[in-house]
Each structure stands twice: as structure tokens, then as C-alpha cells.
Scaffold this motif. Sequence first.
Motif, PDB file in Angstrom:
ATOM      1  N   ALA A 125      51.293  30.917  41.877  1.00 28.12           N
ATOM      2  CA  ALA A 125      50.310  31.827  42.463  1.00 28.12           C
ATOM      3  C   ALA A 125      48.949  31.119  42.305  1.00 28.12           C
ATOM      4  CB  ALA A 125      50.355  33.105  41.617  1.00 28.12           C
ATOM      5  N   LYS A 126      48.175  31.348  43.515  1.00 24.76           N
ATOM      6  CA  LYS A 126      46.859  30.923  43.254  1.00 24.76           C
ATOM      7  C   LYS A 126      45.867  31.856  43.762  1.00 24.76           C
ATOM      8  CE  LYS A 126      47.676  26.270  43.812  1.00 24.76           C
ATOM      9  NZ  LYS A 126      49.064  26.306  43.004  1.00 24.76           N
ATOM     10  N   THR A 127      46.563  33.094  44.502  1.00 25.04           N
ATOM     11  CA  THR A 127      45.530  34.334  44.685  1.00 25.04           C
ATOM     12  C   THR A 127      46.290  35.240  43.971  1.00 25.04           C
ATOM     13  OG1 THR A 127      45.150  33.492  46.911  1.00 25.04           O
ATOM     14  CG2 THR A 127      44.809  35.636  46.445  1.00 25.04           C
ATOM     15  N   LEU A 128      45.461  36.256  43.472  1.00 22.78           N
ATOM     16  CA  LEU A 128      46.058  37.315  42.977  1.00 22.78           C
ATOM     17  C   LEU A 128      45.214  38.771  43.482  1.00 22.78           C
ATOM     18  CD1 LEU A 128      45.706  36.443  39.053  1.00 22.78           C
ATOM     19  CD2 LEU A 128      47.616  36.016  40.523  1.00 22.78           C
ATOM     20  N   ILE A 129      46.334  39.660  43.816  1.00 23.53           N
ATOM     21  CA  ILE A 129      45.794  41.048  44.202  1.00 23.53           C
ATOM     22  C   ILE A 129      45.872  42.043  42.808  1.00 23.53           C
ATOM     23  CG2 ILE A 129      46.264  42.951  45.771  1.00 23.53           C
ATOM     24  CD1 ILE A 129      47.504  40.766  47.512  1.00 23.53           C
ATOM     25  N   ILE A 130      44.774  42.138  42.352  1.00 26.51           N
ATOM     26  CA  ILE A 130      44.623  42.891  41.100  1.00 26.51           C
ATOM     27  C   ILE A 130      44.409  44.331  41.352  1.00 26.51           C
ATOM     28  CG2 ILE A 130      43.817  43.201  38.784  1.00 26.51           C
ATOM     29  CD1 ILE A 130      43.074  40.327  38.899  1.00 26.51           C
ATOM     30  N   CYS A 131      45.255  45.355  40.984  1.00 27.06           N
ATOM     31  CA  CYS A 131      44.988  46.544  41.309  1.00 27.06           C
ATOM     32  C   CYS A 131      45.588  47.677  39.992  1.00 27.06           C
ATOM     33  CB  CYS A 131      45.769  47.094  42.555  1.00 27.06           C
ATOM     34  SG  CYS A 131      47.494  46.401  42.670  1.00 27.06           S
ATOM     35  N   GLY A 132      45.237  48.836  40.028  1.00 29.24           N
ATOM     36  CA  GLY A 132      45.570  49.718  39.102  1.00 29.24           C
ATOM     37  C   GLY A 132      44.210  50.381  38.563  1.00 29.24           C
ATOM     38  N   LEU A 133      44.653  50.614  37.090  1.00 27.75           N
ATOM     39  CA  LEU A 133      43.617  51.454  36.309  1.00 27.75           C
ATOM     40  C   LEU A 133      43.098  50.298  35.006  1.00 27.75           C
ATOM     41  CD1 LEU A 133      45.484  54.928  35.818  1.00 27.75           C
ATOM     42  CD2 LEU A 133      43.441  54.263  37.427  1.00 27.75           C
ATOM     43  N   HIS A 134      41.761  50.551  34.592  1.00 31.40           N
ATOM     44  CA  HIS A 134      40.881  51.177  35.467  1.00 31.40           C
ATOM     45  C   HIS A 134      39.886  49.939  35.980  1.00 31.40           C
ATOM     46  CE1 HIS A 134      42.076  54.115  32.463  1.00 31.40           C
ATOM     47  NE2 HIS A 134      41.840  55.089  33.394  1.00 31.40           N
ATOM     48  N   ALA A 135      39.188  50.302  37.006  1.00 34.79           N
ATOM     49  CA  ALA A 135      38.417  49.264  37.666  1.00 34.79           C
ATOM     50  C   ALA A 135      37.366  48.838  36.899  1.00 34.79           C
ATOM     51  CB  ALA A 135      37.678  49.914  38.877  1.00 34.79           C
ATOM     52  N   HIS A 136      36.810  49.592  35.963  1.00 36.84           N
ATOM     53  CA  HIS A 136      35.992  48.901  34.958  1.00 36.84           C
ATOM     54  C   HIS A 136      36.167  48.605  33.647  1.00 36.84           C
ATOM     55  CE1 HIS A 136      36.400  53.152  33.410  1.00 36.84           C
ATOM     56  NE2 HIS A 136      35.381  52.979  32.643  1.00 36.84           N
ATOM     57  N   MET A 137      37.572  48.601  33.234  1.00 37.71           N
ATOM     58  CA  MET A 137      38.088  48.169  32.084  1.00 37.71           C
ATOM     59  C   MET A 137      39.320  47.222  32.139  1.00 37.71           C
ATOM     60  SD  MET A 137      38.215  51.586  29.253  1.00 37.71           S
ATOM     61  CE  MET A 137      38.518  52.741  30.452  1.00 37.71           C
ATOM     62  N   CYS A 138      40.392  47.975  32.223  1.00 40.63           N
ATOM     63  CA  CYS A 138      41.568  46.802  32.230  1.00 40.63           C
ATOM     64  C   CYS A 138      41.476  46.098  33.271  1.00 40.63           C
ATOM     65  CB  CYS A 138      42.932  47.349  31.849  1.00 40.63           C
ATOM     66  SG  CYS A 138      43.221  47.928  30.059  1.00 40.63           S
ATOM     67  N   VAL A 139      41.419  46.519  34.397  1.00 37.84           N
ATOM     68  CA  VAL A 139      41.410  45.752  35.805  1.00 37.84           C
ATOM     69  C   VAL A 139      40.253  44.676  35.638  1.00 37.84           C
ATOM     70  CG1 VAL A 139      40.815  45.725  38.126  1.00 37.84           C
ATOM     71  CG2 VAL A 139      42.454  47.324  37.308  1.00 37.84           C
ATOM     72  N   ARG A 140      39.038  45.050  35.020  1.00 34.53           N
ATOM     73  CA  ARG A 140      37.832  44.183  34.929  1.00 34.53           C
ATOM     74  C   ARG A 140      38.232  42.848  34.092  1.00 34.53           C
ATOM     75  NH1 ARG A 140      31.889  45.566  33.501  1.00 34.53           N
ATOM     76  NH2 ARG A 140      31.139  43.994  32.089  1.00 34.53           N
ATOM     77  N   HIS A 141      38.756  43.313  32.726  1.00 34.12           N
ATOM     78  CA  HIS A 141      39.059  42.428  31.834  1.00 34.12           C
ATOM     79  C   HIS A 141      40.105  41.420  32.319  1.00 34.12           C
ATOM     80  CE1 HIS A 141      36.543  44.914  29.233  1.00 34.12           C
ATOM     81  NE2 HIS A 141      36.277  43.882  28.576  1.00 34.12           N
TER      82      HIS A 141
END
Length: 180
Positions: free
Chosen positions: A112-128
Motif C-alpha cells: 500500500a502507498k495510499t491510505l483511505i482512512i475513515c471511521g471515528l473520530h475525525a479529531h481523535m483516533c482518525v487524526r492520530h
Amino acid sequence: MKDTAIIVVDMLNDFVTGSLACERAQRIISPLAELLAAARERELPVIYSNDSHLPGIDHELKLWGEHAMIGTPGADIIPELEPSERDYIVPKRRYSGFFQTGLELLLRELGAKTLIICGLHAHMCVRHTTADAYQWGYRIIVPTDGVDSFTEEDYLAGLDYLRSVYGAQTPTIAELIKEL
Ligand code: ZN
């Protein structure tokens, strides 16, 4: 999109309807189901990055109370986004899906070179998780209707941070599916 993997962060019972329920998470379930179906159809890897906490040990529990405890129904992926047999599940005990987990090794082996990151939460676990993905050198896409937070403010601030600090692209899932 070759070399792309989808990472679904914390779409677990406790975060959607359980002990840390997020009402706003409801709006992302059906777009996410469409994204995952499209990814599987194109044989792109789908990876679930799931909180799986150890009782009495994980220090995050002091801040948030017990949630997504290992082996409990609260730690299960929500039924609407049930994994397929070919998907990967990588448990985590911290905000980032990369911290002391096998996620980087798996992504490297998948090419993988590109990651599509989704889910919860935009400002916490997704952010980290996005922070570490950036630091490992991945190209990052975070679909606007594939992530959410407890409040509109946290959601917008979260997305803004991912765009400005990690260069995340933020299409809608419908736009993204066309390019997959
Ligand atoms: Zn947690």
C-alpha cells in the motif's frame, strides 16, 4: 486505484451505539458500506483498526471510562459494516492504529502507498492514525462523509487539521468510488 488500502477506524458497537455512542456516526454508516463494497469488488485491502482494551491496564480508560473492552460485544464491529473473510482486523490499545500494532508491517506487505482512512473520530483516533500514516510516508485520503466526531465543531476542526497538517485529500465517498 492501485496500491490503495482502506482503513476503517473504530466502527465498533461501543462507539456507535454503546458506552461512547456517537449519534452523528449514523450518517456515515451507509456511505462507508458502499465504499467497502466498492473496495472489495476491486480487490483493494480493507483493514479494520479496532480499539481492543485490556481491563485495568490501558491508561486511556481513566480518561474515557471502559469502552471497546477486549472480548466484549462493545468491541465488535457494527453489524452494518461486518467484515468479509478477506478483510484484515488489527486491534489497537491506543488512539493510533499504528502504535505497537502490526499495521505498518501489514501495509508494507500489501504494497500500500495510499491510505483511505475513515471511521471515528475525525479529531481523535482518525487524526492520530493519520498522523502516523503521514510520518510513514503514505498518501492520505479522508472522505468527508466517511468520518465523524461527537460534534460538528470537532468534525470540522478534525478535517481541517488533517488537510492542513498531513495534506489529506478530502473527497466525498461518491467521488472517491468513481476513482477507485
Ligand atoms: Zn479507546
